[in-house]
Design a protein around this motif. Sequence first.
Motif, short mmCIF file in Angstrom:
data_model
loop_
_atom_site.label_atom_id
_atom_site.label_comp_id
_atom_site.label_asym_id
_atom_site.label_seq_id
_atom_site.Cartn_x
_atom_site.Cartn_y
_atom_site.Cartn_z
N VAL B 19 -15.94 6.17 -39.64
CA VAL B 19 -15.02 5.41 -40.49
C VAL B 19 -15.42 5.60 -41.95
O VAL B 19 -16.61 5.64 -42.28
CB VAL B 19 -15.03 3.91 -40.12
N LYS B 20 -14.42 5.74 -42.80
CA LYS B 20 -14.67 5.99 -44.22
C LYS B 20 -14.24 4.78 -45.05
O LYS B 20 -13.15 4.23 -44.86
CB LYS B 20 -13.91 7.22 -44.69
N ILE B 21 -15.08 4.41 -45.98
CA ILE B 21 -14.78 3.32 -46.90
C ILE B 21 -14.76 3.89 -48.32
O ILE B 21 -15.68 4.61 -48.71
CB ILE B 21 -15.83 2.19 -46.81
N LEU B 68 -22.93 8.70 -44.77
CA LEU B 68 -22.66 9.80 -45.68
C LEU B 68 -21.98 9.27 -46.93
O LEU B 68 -20.97 8.58 -46.85
CB LEU B 68 -21.77 10.85 -45.00
N ILE B 69 -22.53 9.61 -48.07
CA ILE B 69 -21.97 9.16 -49.33
C ILE B 69 -21.55 10.36 -50.17
O ILE B 69 -22.31 11.30 -50.34
CB ILE B 69 -22.98 8.29 -50.09
N THR B 75 -14.46 8.18 -60.67
CA THR B 75 -13.80 6.93 -60.29
C THR B 75 -13.79 6.69 -58.79
O THR B 75 -13.22 5.70 -58.32
CB THR B 75 -12.35 6.90 -60.80
N LEU B 76 -14.42 7.56 -58.01
CA LEU B 76 -14.34 7.42 -56.57
C LEU B 76 -15.65 7.79 -55.89
O LEU B 76 -16.21 8.87 -56.13
CB LEU B 76 -13.22 8.30 -56.00
N SER B 77 -16.12 6.87 -55.04
CA SER B 77 -17.25 7.15 -54.16
C SER B 77 -16.83 6.72 -52.76
O SER B 77 -16.11 5.73 -52.60
CB SER B 77 -18.50 6.39 -54.59
N THR B 78 -17.24 7.47 -51.77
CA THR B 78 -16.90 7.12 -50.39
C THR B 78 -18.16 7.00 -49.54
O THR B 78 -19.14 7.73 -49.74
CB THR B 78 -15.97 8.16 -49.75
#
Lengths: 115, 115
Positions: B19-21, B68-69, B75-78
């Motif tokens: 799952v990705k946040i 995993l980052i 403006t975006l990090s997951t």
Amino acid sequence: QQQVKQSPQSLIVQKGGISIINCAYENTAFDYFPWYQQFPGKGPALLIAIRPDVSEKKEGRFTISFNKSAKQFSLHIMDSQPGDSATYFCAARANYGGSQGNLIFGKGTKLSVKP
Amino acid sequence: GAVVSQHPSRVICKSGTSVKIECRSLDFQATTMFWYRQFPKQSLMLMATSNEGSKATYEQGVEKDKFLINHASLTLSTLTVTSAHPEDSSFYICSARPTDRNTIYFGEGSWLTVV
């Protein structure tokens, strides 16, 4: 050891009273001390912050007192209201070496303001 | 004030899936973003620090292959939780520091439930 010690763990205050939360730190290299307010199920929100060259900062009903020599800082909430009931976290920022400015958090204080 | 948006706010996934946040800074650029995990009634635990265009720095005890980052833009990090297990169920919160300020702003958090 990077640590921020926060007390009390929980606090009950009557409406209109003063809520006081204390924090102590060890690392003299910390250069920024914010307080965050967190409601259940929500992310922390920046409440007020202070730098070590200032002994007190006031914003509305919220005041930070900072004692550099004692390495302590506290949050005072004047005229506490039921809507202030939340968990409060103090933090300190390590802005040196490889720390990249991350925050070191206290364990939190759950504040309940009784009507 | 500056806004940090997290998506999704709540997600349920099956064991073994990923799952990705997402964490986005909506009105500022952030060279550095931080990912935290928070268990009920506990303080925030820093998992990793991500810098735009480079590998994340993980805290001790955090599995980099599991969490995993990616910080692909300013403006975006997951955060991707791979092969999720029920014990990964938690509240995940990101924060971001504007490139032109020392204040750190938090997202609203993402509840992950692994069933």
